[in-house]
Design a protein around this motif. Structure first.
Motif, mmCIF file in Angstrom:
data_model
loop_
_atom_site.group_PDB
_atom_site.id
_atom_site.type_symbol
_atom_site.label_atom_id
_atom_site.label_comp_id
_atom_site.label_asym_id
_atom_site.label_seq_id
_atom_site.Cartn_x
_atom_site.Cartn_y
_atom_site.Cartn_z
ATOM 1 N N ASP A 27 0.820 -1.214 0.000
ATOM 2 C CA ASP A 27 0.000 0.000 0.000
ATOM 3 C C ASP A 27 0.852 1.261 0.000
ATOM 4 O O ASP A 27 0.375 2.340 0.386
ATOM 5 C CB ASP A 27 -0.926 0.020 1.222
ATOM 6 N N ALA A 28 2.094 1.158 -0.437
ATOM 7 C CA ALA A 28 2.976 2.325 -0.420
ATOM 8 C C ALA A 28 2.373 3.466 -1.228
ATOM 9 O O ALA A 28 2.369 4.624 -0.803
ATOM 10 C CB ALA A 28 4.348 1.949 -0.959
ATOM 11 N N ASN A 58 -2.806 1.558 -8.207
ATOM 12 C CA ASN A 58 -2.096 1.633 -6.925
ATOM 13 C C ASN A 58 -1.078 0.514 -6.754
ATOM 14 O O ASN A 58 0.074 0.760 -6.385
ATOM 15 C CB ASN A 58 -3.094 1.587 -5.765
ATOM 16 N N SER A 79 2.941 0.786 -6.636
ATOM 17 C CA SER A 79 3.653 0.348 -5.429
ATOM 18 C C SER A 79 4.762 -0.633 -5.792
ATOM 19 O O SER A 79 5.881 -0.564 -5.249
ATOM 20 C CB SER A 79 2.677 -0.296 -4.442
#
Length: 217
Positions: free
Chosen positions: A79-80, A89, A93
């Protein structure tokens, strides 16, 4: 990053073991970057607390994993990059991990990226470690109803830019996909411990959304 369990010392031990060779940056610099991203002002659920929860669950199943270092690294980075509703996303990431991990073995880098991409859930997770990272990420569905709903409130805050109809219709669609899985959890470990409660929470929330006219019944 302040959440207990997601410490710099823990990350540094993993990074130094798996990645640290040049030209990769030092662990402290990468940890600082992750902390800045995960604990940004708009993060309510997908933050360091979520990573700490995932790491605690990871610690319970390390003996069942094939490549525990790759799974742990995948947890740190999955979830960076997080923009609510953005389908890129997970890819972004994984790309961040690749940019920071040039000193690691190519096989390790590929495994971590595959594990990060598993949390996108574009296809059903296949393989032991991919199933485990998916289950670890979704384990909150097996929490008590009160904790489950508290997480839901935090997620709603992350989507503050969306109207209630837009958000809850999207949520209902996501829950319908989860409900259509043959099993909620992919591993026997999680299925045995959390499947009934996860199913109950899922059905209870879908019924509530249906009553409000958002589908999901």
């Amino acid at each position: 990053m302040t959440a207990a369990g997601a410490s710099c010392a823990r990350f540094a031990a993993l990074w130094d073991r798996c990645v640290a060779a040049p030209p990769s940056p030092p662990a402290a610099a990468v940890y600082e970057e992750l902390a800045r991203l995960l604990d940004g002002p708009d993060r309510r659920f997908h933050n360091s607390s979520h990573i700490a929860d995932c790491l605690a669950r990871f610690d319970e199943v390390t003996a069942l994993l094939h490549d525990r270092d790759a799974v742990e690294m995948g947890i740190w980075f999955h979830d960076a990059i997080y923009v609510p509703g953005d389908p890129a996303n997970e890819r972004r990431s994984a790309q961040l991990f690749l940019r920071r991990s040039e000193g690691a073995r190519p096989l390790f880098r590929r495994r971590v990226c595959a594990l990060i991409m598993t949390t996108k859930r574009a296809v059903a997770a296949r393989g032991n470690d991919r199933k485990f990272i998916d289950d670890i990420d979704l384990a909150g569905f097996g929490a008590s109803w009160e904790e489950f709903m508290r997480h839901g409130d935090l997620l709603r805050e992350e989507f503050a830019a969306q109207s209630d109809p837009e958000y809850y219709r999207g949520l209902a669609a996501f829950l319908a996909v989860l409900r259509g899985r043959p099993h909620f959890f992919g591993t026997d470990y999680y299925r045995t411990r959390y499947e009934p409660r996860a199913r109950d929470n899922l059905d209870r929330l879908r019924a509530s959304l249906a009553e409000q006219g958002y589908g999901g019944g």
